[in-house]
Design a protein around this motif. Structure first.
Motif, PDB file in Angstrom:
ATOM      1  N   LEU A 171      37.381  -6.411  58.709  1.00 56.78           N
ATOM      2  CA  LEU A 171      37.275  -5.929  57.418  1.00 56.78           C
ATOM      3  C   LEU A 171      36.159  -5.029  56.985  1.00 56.78           C
ATOM      4  CD1 LEU A 171      38.905  -8.999  55.230  1.00 56.78           C
ATOM      5  CD2 LEU A 171      39.972  -7.107  56.563  1.00 56.78           C
ATOM      6  N   THR A 172      35.114  -5.462  57.252  1.00 54.47           N
ATOM      7  CA  THR A 172      33.826  -4.673  57.101  1.00 54.47           C
ATOM      8  C   THR A 172      33.730  -3.330  57.646  1.00 54.47           C
ATOM      9  OG1 THR A 172      32.441  -6.893  56.341  1.00 54.47           O
ATOM     10  CG2 THR A 172      31.280  -4.497  57.066  1.00 54.47           C
ATOM     11  N   ASP A 173      34.082  -3.347  59.043  1.00 51.50           N
ATOM     12  CA  ASP A 173      34.069  -2.193  59.872  1.00 51.50           C
ATOM     13  C   ASP A 173      35.097  -1.213  59.586  1.00 51.50           C
ATOM     14  OD1 ASP A 173      31.920  -3.698  61.329  1.00 51.50           O
ATOM     15  OD2 ASP A 173      32.951  -3.968  63.099  1.00 51.50           O
ATOM     16  N   SER A 174      36.112  -1.907  59.102  1.00 48.12           N
ATOM     17  CA  SER A 174      37.323  -0.876  58.709  1.00 48.12           C
ATOM     18  C   SER A 174      37.379  -0.500  57.288  1.00 48.12           C
ATOM     19  CB  SER A 174      38.557  -1.624  59.311  1.00 48.12           C
ATOM     20  OG  SER A 174      38.843  -2.539  58.350  1.00 48.12           O
ATOM     21  N   GLY A 175      36.632  -1.109  56.320  1.00 58.44           N
ATOM     22  CA  GLY A 175      36.770  -0.860  55.172  1.00 58.44           C
ATOM     23  C   GLY A 175      38.218  -1.401  54.464  1.00 58.44           C
ATOM     24  N   LEU A 176      38.743  -2.460  55.037  1.00 52.91           N
ATOM     25  CA  LEU A 176      39.774  -2.953  54.492  1.00 52.91           C
ATOM     26  C   LEU A 176      39.445  -4.218  53.632  1.00 52.91           C
ATOM     27  CD1 LEU A 176      42.018  -3.128  57.610  1.00 52.91           C
ATOM     28  CD2 LEU A 176      42.277  -1.628  55.543  1.00 52.91           C
ATOM     29  N   ASN A 177      40.325  -4.552  52.591  1.00 54.46           N
ATOM     30  CA  ASN A 177      40.087  -5.826  51.718  1.00 54.46           C
ATOM     31  C   ASN A 177      41.089  -6.705  52.391  1.00 54.46           C
ATOM     32  OD1 ASN A 177      41.065  -7.549  49.497  1.00 54.46           O
ATOM     33  ND2 ASN A 177      39.026  -6.509  48.746  1.00 54.46           N
ATOM     34  N   TYR A 178      40.806  -7.916  52.358  1.00 55.60           N
ATOM     35  CA  TYR A 178      41.773  -9.281  52.913  1.00 55.60           C
ATOM     36  C   TYR A 178      42.970  -8.815  52.101  1.00 55.60           C
ATOM     37  CZ  TYR A 178      41.100 -12.024  48.608  1.00 55.60           C
ATOM     38  OH  TYR A 178      40.964 -12.580  47.263  1.00 55.60           O
ATOM     39  N   LYS A 179      43.053  -8.279  50.988  1.00 54.03           N
ATOM     40  CA  LYS A 179      44.365  -8.228  50.186  1.00 54.03           C
ATOM     41  C   LYS A 179      45.442  -7.147  50.766  1.00 54.03           C
ATOM     42  CE  LYS A 179      42.560  -9.663  45.507  1.00 54.03           C
ATOM     43  NZ  LYS A 179      42.155  -9.186  44.309  1.00 54.03           N
ATOM     44  N   ASN A 180      44.612  -6.445  51.681  1.00 58.41           N
ATOM     45  CA  ASN A 180      45.531  -5.330  52.466  1.00 58.41           C
ATOM     46  C   ASN A 180      46.168  -5.798  53.937  1.00 58.41           C
ATOM     47  OD1 ASN A 180      42.347  -3.207  52.089  1.00 58.41           O
ATOM     48  ND2 ASN A 180      44.561  -3.047  50.952  1.00 58.41           N
ATOM     49  N   ILE A 181      45.736  -7.107  53.936  1.00 60.50           N
ATOM     50  CA  ILE A 181      46.365  -7.780  55.317  1.00 60.50           C
ATOM     51  C   ILE A 181      47.541  -8.814  54.862  1.00 60.50           C
ATOM     52  CG2 ILE A 181      45.789  -9.034  57.329  1.00 60.50           C
ATOM     53  CD1 ILE A 181      44.114  -6.437  57.012  1.00 60.50           C
ATOM     54  N   ARG A 182      48.705  -8.356  55.582  1.00 59.36           N
ATOM     55  CA  ARG A 182      49.785  -9.125  55.324  1.00 59.36           C
ATOM     56  C   ARG A 182      49.649 -10.576  55.680  1.00 59.36           C
ATOM     57  NH1 ARG A 182      52.605 -12.153  53.890  1.00 59.36           N
ATOM     58  NH2 ARG A 182      55.043 -12.204  54.154  1.00 59.36           N
ATOM     59  N   ALA A 183      49.343 -10.640  57.214  1.00 62.85           N
ATOM     60  CA  ALA A 183      49.029 -11.890  57.971  1.00 62.85           C
ATOM     61  C   ALA A 183      48.147 -11.732  59.120  1.00 62.85           C
ATOM     62  CB  ALA A 183      50.594 -12.281  58.410  1.00 62.85           C
ATOM     63  N   ILE A 184      47.673 -12.800  59.438  1.00 63.09           N
ATOM     64  CA  ILE A 184      46.790 -12.931  60.647  1.00 63.09           C
ATOM     65  C   ILE A 184      47.834 -13.803  61.598  1.00 63.09           C
ATOM     66  CG2 ILE A 184      44.821 -13.946  61.805  1.00 63.09           C
ATOM     67  CD1 ILE A 184      43.380 -13.786  59.200  1.00 63.09           C
ATOM     68  N   GLY A 185      47.798 -13.031  63.030  1.00 62.55           N
ATOM     69  CA  GLY A 185      48.478 -13.721  64.086  1.00 62.55           C
ATOM     70  C   GLY A 185      47.225 -14.093  64.815  1.00 62.55           C
ATOM     71  N   ALA A 186      47.086 -15.474  64.964  1.00 63.00           N
ATOM     72  CA  ALA A 186      46.051 -16.123  65.702  1.00 63.00           C
ATOM     73  C   ALA A 186      46.469 -16.938  66.821  1.00 63.00           C
ATOM     74  CB  ALA A 186      45.258 -16.940  64.597  1.00 63.00           C
TER      75      ALA A 186
END
Length: 357
Positions: A73-88
């Protein structure tokens, strides 16, 4: 996010999927500490107090996944609210499809808590429940994003090497996928034992040695190589004790050089036996960085175009991370993610388990 058989760390990829394809946004990598790696490696075999060590390991994996996520997120400038889901994916420590089981360590609930994001994990269990191997799962993604105008093979060389055979785009032929055998797992284990480093950068140590034909043939006698797909394998079979049981005082650098040929030849044998019609071989995973491996694959397969997936617009290091993001995308849409022709499952299934934010 993906942590593979090499157990070196977590690859994280941010991307957007839609009906038109995949848009790559950013990547990050979070290495395992030596202590965590040793702990995880110890769980690949039986030992004392395994349940507690597995529980601790699942928590530690969740924490390092969260660290990789925050770095991304830090490297891309994204916020966690921009992320629909994590595939882990989690970290595989035991893969036993013969009893319908495969264990990937990760505490999905803790990862959701730490990231404030929906987490989709446990991708292998449903395929295993349907009678499949639970692996390989990436061929479905390969089909979706890497198919072309000619039949091609997608070769992932991680700890284990696996091959996807893609028919030309528009063909009704089935996609075939299976594990070929060791990728980097034996090379990494051997150089770590002898030279106390995790991997052979640019195959410099292997280049100083010579192939030992007798050893190479001995390694290739393992019964796994005579099995027909679908098939999968892991550290349960191919590990340092397996290798050492076949050694007889050879020079260490010659062993390393022979292990490069072992991977290249078993992949080539798989192509000749199950995919003699392909025109291209595109390589991804850590092995794509091994110039000796690439040159030997090209030498052994003179009729094929042998390059990396970078020539198809996908960085070799991003393929598996993208694949598990895609599996999460499929789960979110309640669409199937496995290919029965690759895993041997009785049918297509929706893969994964959701831990809501």
């Amino acid at each position: 996010m993906m942590s593979g058989t090499s157990m070196d760390g977590v690859d994280a990829v941010a991307c957007v999927f839609n009906e038109k394809g995949c848009q790559f946004i950013a990547r990050s990598f979070e290495p395992y500490s030596d202590m965590l790696r040793e702990s995880l490696l110890s769980l690949c075999r039986s030992g004392p107090d395994e349940v507690v060590r597995m529980q601790n390991g699942a928590n530690e994996i969740a924490k390092i996944y969260a660290k990789a996520f925050n770095k991304l997120l830090t490297d891309s400038g994204l916020n966690y609210k921009n992320i629909r889901a994590i595939g882990a994916h989690g970290q595989t420590i035991r893969h036993n499809p013969q009893i319908g089981a495969s264990t990937q360590l990760i505490n999905g609930a803790l990862l959701a808590e730490l990231t404030k994001t929906d987490v989709i994990t446990d991708f292998r269990s449903r395929d295993l429940a349907a009678g499949g191997e639970g692996a390989p799962l990436v061929p479905a993604f390969h089909k979706w994003v890497l198919s072309g105008d000619v039949p091609r093979g997608i070769l992932n060389i991680g700890g284990i090497s696996n091959l996807t055979i893609l028919p030309e785009r528009g063909s009704e032929d089935e996609v075939l996928g299976f594990d070929c055998g060791p990728g980097n797992v034996l090379m990494d284990a051997w150089i770590e034992k002898v030279n106390h480093v995790r991997y052979d950068r640019d195959a410099m140590w292997a280049r100083s040695g010579k192939v030992i034909p007798q050893l190479l043939e001995s390694l290739k006698q393992e019964k796994f190589f005579s099995q027909v797909p679908p098939k999968s394998t892991g550290r349960e079979l191919f590990n340092l004790p397996w290798l050492e049981a076949r050694l007889n005082g050879e020079k260490p650098e010659d062993v390393q050089r022979t292990l490069v040929s072992f991977t290249a030849e078993t992949v080539t044998d798989a192509i000749r036996n199950f995919a003699p019609h392909i025109k291209e071989l595109r390589v991804c995973g850590g092995g794509a960085k091994n110039p000796l491996m690439i040159s030997e694959l090209a030498l052994l397969n003179p009729d094929l175009l042998v390059t990396t997936t970078a020539d198809l617009g996908v960085d070799p290091q991003d393929v598996e991370g993208l694949a598990f993001a895609w599996l999460a995308y499929r789960f979110d849409r309640r669409e199937t993610g496995n290919l029965p022709s690759a895993t041997g499952a009785s049918g297509s299934r929706i893969l994964g388990c959701l831990y809501p934010a």
